[in-house]
Design a protein around this motif. Sequence first.
Motif, mmCIF file in Angstrom:
data_model
loop_
_atom_site.group_PDB
_atom_site.id
_atom_site.type_symbol
_atom_site.label_atom_id
_atom_site.label_comp_id
_atom_site.label_asym_id
_atom_site.label_seq_id
_atom_site.Cartn_x
_atom_site.Cartn_y
_atom_site.Cartn_z
ATOM 1 N N UNK A 1 10.456 7.112 8.632
ATOM 2 C CA UNK A 1 10.231 5.671 8.564
ATOM 3 C C UNK A 1 10.416 5.108 7.157
ATOM 4 N N UNK A 2 10.538 5.993 6.155
ATOM 5 C CA UNK A 2 10.726 5.494 4.792
ATOM 6 C C UNK A 2 9.727 6.091 3.821
ATOM 7 N N UNK A 3 9.588 5.425 2.707
ATOM 8 C CA UNK A 3 8.760 5.920 1.600
ATOM 9 C C UNK A 3 7.270 5.817 1.940
ATOM 10 N N UNK A 4 6.535 6.892 1.693
ATOM 11 C CA UNK A 4 5.102 6.882 1.985
ATOM 12 C C UNK A 4 4.301 7.271 0.751
ATOM 13 N N UNK A 5 3.165 6.593 0.585
ATOM 14 C CA UNK A 5 2.423 6.681 -0.672
ATOM 15 C C UNK A 5 0.928 6.608 -0.397
ATOM 16 N N UNK A 6 0.199 7.581 -0.916
ATOM 17 C CA UNK A 6 -1.261 7.526 -0.803
ATOM 18 C C UNK A 6 -1.866 7.693 -2.195
ATOM 19 N N UNK A 7 -2.598 6.683 -2.627
ATOM 20 C CA UNK A 7 -3.298 6.748 -3.908
ATOM 21 C C UNK A 7 -4.722 7.232 -3.643
ATOM 22 N N UNK B 1 4.664 -4.039 -1.969
ATOM 23 C CA UNK B 1 5.532 -5.228 -1.915
ATOM 24 C C UNK B 1 6.995 -4.856 -1.669
ATOM 25 N N UNK B 2 7.320 -3.575 -1.816
ATOM 26 C CA UNK B 2 8.730 -3.169 -1.744
ATOM 27 C C UNK B 2 9.148 -2.907 -0.299
ATOM 28 N N UNK B 3 10.327 -3.383 0.045
ATOM 29 C CA UNK B 3 10.818 -3.235 1.419
ATOM 30 C C UNK B 3 10.976 -1.771 1.823
ATOM 31 N N UNK B 4 11.293 -0.921 0.858
ATOM 32 C CA UNK B 4 11.527 0.491 1.189
ATOM 33 C C UNK B 4 10.260 1.262 1.521
ATOM 34 N N UNK B 5 9.114 0.679 1.182
ATOM 35 C CA UNK B 5 7.849 1.379 1.421
ATOM 36 C C UNK B 5 7.435 1.244 2.885
ATOM 37 N N UNK B 6 7.209 2.386 3.515
ATOM 38 C CA UNK B 6 6.801 2.372 4.918
ATOM 39 C C UNK B 6 5.289 2.412 5.055
ATOM 40 N N UNK B 7 4.653 3.109 4.119
ATOM 41 C CA UNK B 7 3.205 3.269 4.212
ATOM 42 C C UNK B 7 2.634 3.358 2.810
ATOM 43 N N UNK B 8 1.635 2.545 2.526
ATOM 44 C CA UNK B 8 0.967 2.599 1.225
ATOM 45 C C UNK B 8 -0.527 2.384 1.438
ATOM 46 N N UNK B 9 -1.304 3.340 0.973
ATOM 47 C CA UNK B 9 -2.752 3.253 1.174
ATOM 48 C C UNK B 9 -3.485 3.756 -0.053
ATOM 49 N N UNK B 10 -4.703 3.219 -0.235
ATOM 50 C CA UNK B 10 -5.563 3.740 -1.303
ATOM 51 C C UNK B 10 -6.837 4.267 -0.667
ATOM 52 N N UNK B 11 -7.211 5.489 -1.063
ATOM 53 C CA UNK B 11 -8.363 6.145 -0.448
ATOM 54 C C UNK B 11 -9.266 6.744 -1.522
ATOM 55 N N UNK B 12 -10.452 7.156 -1.105
ATOM 56 C CA UNK B 12 -11.392 7.827 -2.015
ATOM 57 C C UNK B 12 -12.269 8.767 -1.189
ATOM 58 N N UNK B 13 -13.038 9.580 -1.872
ATOM 59 C CA UNK B 13 -13.864 10.585 -1.175
ATOM 60 C C UNK B 13 -15.363 10.299 -1.327
#
Lengths: 67, 254, 351
Positions: B206-212, B170-182
């Motif tokens: 591009x900004x903040x990137x996050x992978x859960x 939801x945050x404007x600063x976040x460029x990429x946010x994903x949730x993954x599993x194996x």
Amino acid sequence: MARIEIKQSLCKGCALCTTLCPEGLIEIGKRLNESGYFFAVFREEGTCKGCALCAKICPDVAIEVWK
Amino acid sequence: MQAAEKKVFERPRTLKEVPFHFCPGCHHGIAHRMVAEAIDKFQLRERTIGVASVGCSVFLYDYFDVDVIEAPHGRAAAVATGVKRARNDRIVFSYQGDGDLASIGIAETIHTANRGENITIIFINNTVYGMTGGQLAPTTLLGQKTSTSPYGRDFMQDGYPIRMTEILATLEGTAFAARVAFTTPKNINMAKKAIEKAFQFQKEELGFTFVEVLSACPTNWGLSPVDSMKRVENEMIPYFPLGIFKERKAADVL
Amino acid sequence: MTEKQDLVKGNEAVAMGALDAGCRHYFGYPITPQSDIPEYLSYHLPKLGGEFVQAESEVAAINMLLGAAATGVRAMTSSSSPGISLMQEGLSYIAGSEIPIVIINMSRSGPGLGGIAPSQGDYFQAVKGGGHGDYHLLVLAPNSVQELYDLTILAFELAEKYRNPVMILGDAMIGQMKEPLLRRTPEKIVEYPKDWALTGAKGRPQRVLKSLYLKDGELTAHNWKLHQKYEAMKKDEIRYEEVFVEDAELILVAFGSAARISRTSVMMAREQGMKVGLFRPITLFPFPEPRLADFAKKDVGFFVVELNTGQMVEDVKIATAGRSVDFFGKPPGALPTPEEIFEKIREIYPG
């Protein structure tokens, strides 16, 4: 024919690789490695296609794949 | 004698040839490998600085052949901010568990994302505090028994499991946010692509990137590695859905 | 080198000192009475190509500092007592990881939210470690605007020399007052080798900055190594100022703003023919213990004045074991007047 190489010393016998091999070519062996784990073994006589799913699921990066 | 046999899968260069200290069937090792592969893919090893957090992930520096700084519990995002602000041409990533990132460090995490810090966070969600012995985490599922929720997590007592990827998306600063599993070959491929994309986005500023990463902790769950994988698939994914929740286009930041 | 003096506020002198020492990275969080420092730097750092970050908390600020300084750049933060308390965790990690940083405490009064009046109630926290574990900050205690500037520059050098956090311990009084400042920009910034800095493992082995040591004997060795640094500081970095101490029968010991006020009281005593001197520690850690011990070999009394209920006096007693040590403390609220201190001198002056 493809093949895989399992580094015995890195394997902890979690068996995740055995669940993904489409050919059922990997099993947990009956010998212990130096860390005390029953390690996974590859049945050389099988029909490995080199899909590398075993390597991709291996949490210990213990598998190399040759094709 | 076969002629041109080629190695099609091998340990990435960035991952040192040492055994992990992780328990059998722990997914940290898979996530480590994918991060190392992403670093190799974009040839970033020599300009990457990693931030180790507190928990099972602290030994990052024993496995990754990159410069690493160790952060206090929960503070990895702030430390990564400092590193990036001082060396903005370097690639900076932190690797944190759910206690670290979603509990004690949630303020640092949210503000780092909100500032749009050009760093990558790999977030390992295994629904427990692993290193301290399986206590209740902010991500522990309702009804899940842990060493400090012996009757199972009750929302009246402990609230609900927190969905970090959705919050950060939801945050404007976040460029990429994903949730993954194996849990399946398809999910494994998706995880690899998401982690690569996070580093690619950072490279492209591009900004903040996050992978859960939904991850198994067989030891503290009291399940076999194979059953733990099933739990991720059958119990975690329904509450923590997989997917890309935010993907900024380059044009968005111009 | 410029000779022009300007009328400058104490907090701004710190900011100027940081810029002139080559510091281009600041991380902080607003708190009275030091907000002039981030305000000044937020204006000047961007123009110099530096980084100013207003963090979400002091906790975040000190950890940003940990990250930035780990890459080898000169970086600092500033705060005041309650904010400094929040930074103690980070300071412990910074000391344990041996990362050079500069931290300013323009202290206010406590405990708790306390107030914004000048106080020296943070002495113990500053000099005895402050966070968990066996470590020390190097602590400098200026008592004028000029010294705030000069010691800030020195702080960056000492931080790098010892790979240790250096604290400037001021207070609301010297941070807020204005005095003439000679901005004697150093012609050459003294720097030390940074073969530990994290810059990316290009063409060299990986570098790691950490404070976790689990292997047999590692942590013991690490603690002894830190101890050796503190011993080296005690040998080489003790700084102090002395006024009329040669013939003194009573030596007043005070630091920072308490020393400023006490200096007038000592002058008043001298005018009355009393042989009173002033000893002002400039480094609070390392404490000028050997110098005080030298005085204690003679037949002199000591009189400690602090803006608290008695903290540094403990270190003076240790240094001067066997000598009489009187104490006058003024907890936060109203500053002592020179007359008040002079009256105490008269009460305890020998004969």
